[in-house]
Scaffold this active site. Structure first.
Site, PDB file in Angstrom:
ATOM      1  N   SER A  17      27.697  22.842  64.987  1.00 46.60           N
ATOM      2  CA  SER A  17      28.804  23.634  65.552  1.00 46.60           C
ATOM      3  C   SER A  17      29.200  24.411  66.614  1.00 46.60           C
ATOM      4  CB  SER A  17      29.192  24.258  63.899  1.00 46.60           C
ATOM      5  OG  SER A  17      27.772  24.940  63.631  1.00 46.60           O
ATOM      6  N   SER A  59      25.360  28.428  58.972  1.00 50.60           N
ATOM      7  CA  SER A  59      25.741  27.038  59.427  1.00 50.60           C
ATOM      8  C   SER A  59      24.452  25.883  59.125  1.00 50.60           C
ATOM      9  CB  SER A  59      25.569  26.749  61.131  1.00 50.60           C
ATOM     10  OG  SER A  59      25.277  25.603  60.632  1.00 50.60           O
ATOM     11  N   SER A  60      25.250  25.147  57.963  1.00 46.59           N
ATOM     12  CA  SER A  60      23.596  24.733  56.752  1.00 46.59           C
ATOM     13  C   SER A  60      22.704  24.221  58.042  1.00 46.59           C
ATOM     14  CB  SER A  60      24.145  23.716  55.933  1.00 46.59           C
ATOM     15  OG  SER A  60      23.605  22.813  55.489  1.00 46.59           O
ATOM     16  N   ASN A  61      23.382  23.242  58.761  1.00 44.82           N
ATOM     17  CA  ASN A  61      22.879  21.687  59.125  1.00 44.82           C
ATOM     18  C   ASN A  61      21.647  22.433  60.156  1.00 44.82           C
ATOM     19  OD1 ASN A  61      24.158  21.466  62.388  1.00 44.82           O
ATOM     20  ND2 ASN A  61      25.687  21.820  60.987  1.00 44.82           N
ATOM     21  N   GLU A 121      31.375  23.526  51.597  1.00 44.72           N
ATOM     22  CA  GLU A 121      32.012  21.900  51.289  1.00 44.72           C
ATOM     23  C   GLU A 121      31.411  21.695  50.192  1.00 44.72           C
ATOM     24  OE1 GLU A 121      29.563  19.319  53.971  1.00 44.72           O
ATOM     25  OE2 GLU A 121      29.421  18.024  52.541  1.00 44.72           O
ATOM     26  N   CYS A 180      28.936  17.517  66.987  1.00 37.91           N
ATOM     27  CA  CYS A 180      29.172  16.846  66.047  1.00 37.91           C
ATOM     28  C   CYS A 180      31.181  15.711  66.562  1.00 37.91           C
ATOM     29  CB  CYS A 180      28.777  16.604  64.551  1.00 37.91           C
ATOM     30  SG  CYS A 180      29.645  17.856  63.926  1.00 37.91           S
TER      31      CYS A 180
HETATM   32  O1  0CN Z   1      27.754  24.304  61.253  1.00 31.92           O
HETATM   33  P1  0CN Z   1      28.787  23.805  60.041  1.00 31.92           P
HETATM   34  O2  0CN Z   1      29.672  24.305  60.723  1.00 31.92           O
HETATM   35  O3  0CN Z   1      28.318  23.574  59.197  1.00 31.92           O
HETATM   36  P2  0CN Z   1      27.183  23.517  57.588  1.00 31.92           P
HETATM   37  O4  0CN Z   1      25.769  23.144  58.801  1.00 31.92           O
HETATM   38  O5  0CN Z   1      26.962  24.917  56.887  1.00 31.92           O
HETATM   39  O6  0CN Z   1      27.463  22.802  56.472  1.00 31.92           O
HETATM   40  O7  0CN Z   1      28.718  21.892  60.800  1.00 31.92           O
HETATM   41  C1  0CN Z   1      29.567  21.216  60.862  1.00 31.92           C
HETATM   42  C2  0CN Z   1      29.830  21.156  59.191  1.00 31.92           C
HETATM   43  C3  0CN Z   1      30.273  20.273  58.460  1.00 31.92           C
HETATM   44  C4  0CN Z   1      31.506  20.089  57.533  1.00 31.92           C
HETATM   45 FE1  SF4 Z   2      31.390  15.542  59.788  1.00 30.32          FE
HETATM   46 FE2  SF4 Z   2      30.344  18.071  59.406  1.00 30.32          FE
HETATM   47 FE3  SF4 Z   2      28.730  15.775  60.195  1.00 30.32          FE
HETATM   48 FE4  SF4 Z   2      30.150  17.229  61.989  1.00 30.32          FE
HETATM   49  S1  SF4 Z   2      28.014  18.025  60.652  1.00 30.32           S
HETATM   50  S2  SF4 Z   2      30.033  14.797  61.769  1.00 30.32           S
HETATM   51  S3  SF4 Z   2      31.726  17.660  60.461  1.00 30.32           S
HETATM   52  S4  SF4 Z   2      29.950  15.943  58.041  1.00 30.32           S
END
Ligand code: 0CN
Ligand code: SF4
Length: 339
Positions: free
Chosen positions: A273, A228-230, A132, A18
């Site tokens: 990520s 990584s939550s997402n 976060e 992202c």
């Molecule tokens: O995997 P990420 O580093 O983080 P989370 O999904 O664990 O929050 O992805 C980027 C997200 C942000 C901020």
């Molecule tokens: Fe920002 Fe986290 Fe969304 Fe990526 S996943 S755009 S770092 S809030």
């Protein structure tokens, strides 16, 4: 070309990096190039093992807290954001900070500050212990309560049920968050919504894409790290949307041959990520096993980009080599390792 066996891959789009991750990773790379190693980074810059290992190889030193950074040294704050207490601790040690907090996380911090100033009880939907959530809660510790799950809504107590707002972590499941909000609203009917979506565009888009392909898949592979939550949410969303099975892997080497038994259609996606090289390795693994036909399932296009952190931009500009914005070099900037 259609495979005679019918075996195929449905590849989710959007997937992978992202805008906030792109910016944070490039910030560390540019800091290393410009100031030289070591550059300290508080916590994982983003929650991806490969990214952290690649940046470590280039001279980044990852620490848990600012007290591990030598007095006066340079430290980058991760994309997930930090509380004011961390900024203060860094100032105490005269650290030179580069704040790579994603602007969409900063937006949620500002909401917390504003609602606390108006003396609201703030219900922060998110996972306790996630960086976060620690950062956002730390903006207004006296006003914020963390709500971990729909069931946790029952445990909330507020001072004035007429003056309650919810906000959230940016990387949650949209559906589960809405369930939590519904449960909270049963208890507090005038519960106020945040001014705009806190779950960010990237998290939402990746969930929409995986939802679209999952019903056609016997297996969905999500590339992403365990913290990584997402990424972890994408496995849940795939299963919820009808995939027979779904697994999260850090990289292709973690694939298990038995997962492919009787599978015709494999869905593939990756968290926000995750560098694309890791997805390419999974596609290569699948192609070697007869899944060479890849169809992209695109549900949105993304072109958002964020400027580099201002401290870094200023130093790069002074040196005469400032890019106005980070380049979209995420797909190629990290060294490629063979599977
Ligand atoms: O995997 P990420 O580093 O983080 P989370 O999904 O664990 O929050 O992805 C980027 C997200 C942000 C901020
Ligand atoms: Fe920002 Fe986290 Fe969304 Fe990526 S996943 S755009 S770092 S809030």
């Amino acid at each position: 070309m259609t495979s005679p066996t019918g075996k195929r891959v449905l590849l989710a789009a959007p997937r992978g990096y992202c805008a906030g991750v792109d910016r944070a990773v490039i910030a560390v790379e540019k800091a290393l190039e410009h100031y030289g190693a070591p550059v300290y980074v508080r916590k994982e810059i983003v929650h991806n093992k490969y990214v952290v290992e690649s940046l470590s190889d280039k001279g980044a030193v990852f620490v848990e807290e600012t007290d591990e950074v030598p007095e006066g040294a340079r430290v980058v704050f991760s994309a997930h954001g930090v509380s004011p207490a961390v900024h203060e601790a860094a100032a105490q040690r005269n650290l030179q900070t580069i704040d790579a907090t994603c602007p969409l996380v900063t937006k949620v911090h500002k909401e917390a500050v504003r609602f606390a100033a108006d003396d609201y009880d703030i219900l922060l939907i998110g996972h306790e212990g996630h960086e976060e959530v620690e950062g956002t809660a730390g903006e207004a510790p006296d006003h914020v309560q963390i709500v971990n799950s729909p069931d946790d809504a029952a445990n909330v107590t507020v001072r004035d049920p007429e003056k309650v707002v919810w906000i959230s972590q940016t990387t949650l499941s949209v559906d589960e968050t809405m369930e939590t909000v519904d449960r909270l609203r049963e208890r507090f009917p005038t519960l106020q919504n945040p001014p705009s979506d806190d779950i960010c565009y990237a998290t939402q888009n990746r969930q929409v894409a995986v939802k679209k392909l999952a019903p056609e898949c016997e297996l969905v592979i999500v590339v992403g790290s365990a913290n990584s939550s997402n990424s972890v949410r994408l496995v849940e969303v795939a299963l919820g949307a009808g995939a027979d099975a779904s697994y999260r892997i850090d990289r292709a080497q973690e694939m298990d041959e038995s997962w492919l038994d009787g599978v015709t259609t494999v869905g593939v996606t990756s968290g926000a990520s995750v560098p694309e090289i890791l997805v390419n390795d999974v596609l290569a693994y699948l192609a070697e096993r007869g899944y060479g036909e890849v169809q992209e399932v695109r549900t949105a296009t993304e072109d958002l980009m964020f400027s580099l952190p201002k401290e870094l931009r200023a130093d790069l500009k002074a040196a005469g080599n400032a890019p106005a914005r980070p380049r979209r070099e995420n797909r190629t900037s990290l060294s490629v390792e063979p599977v």
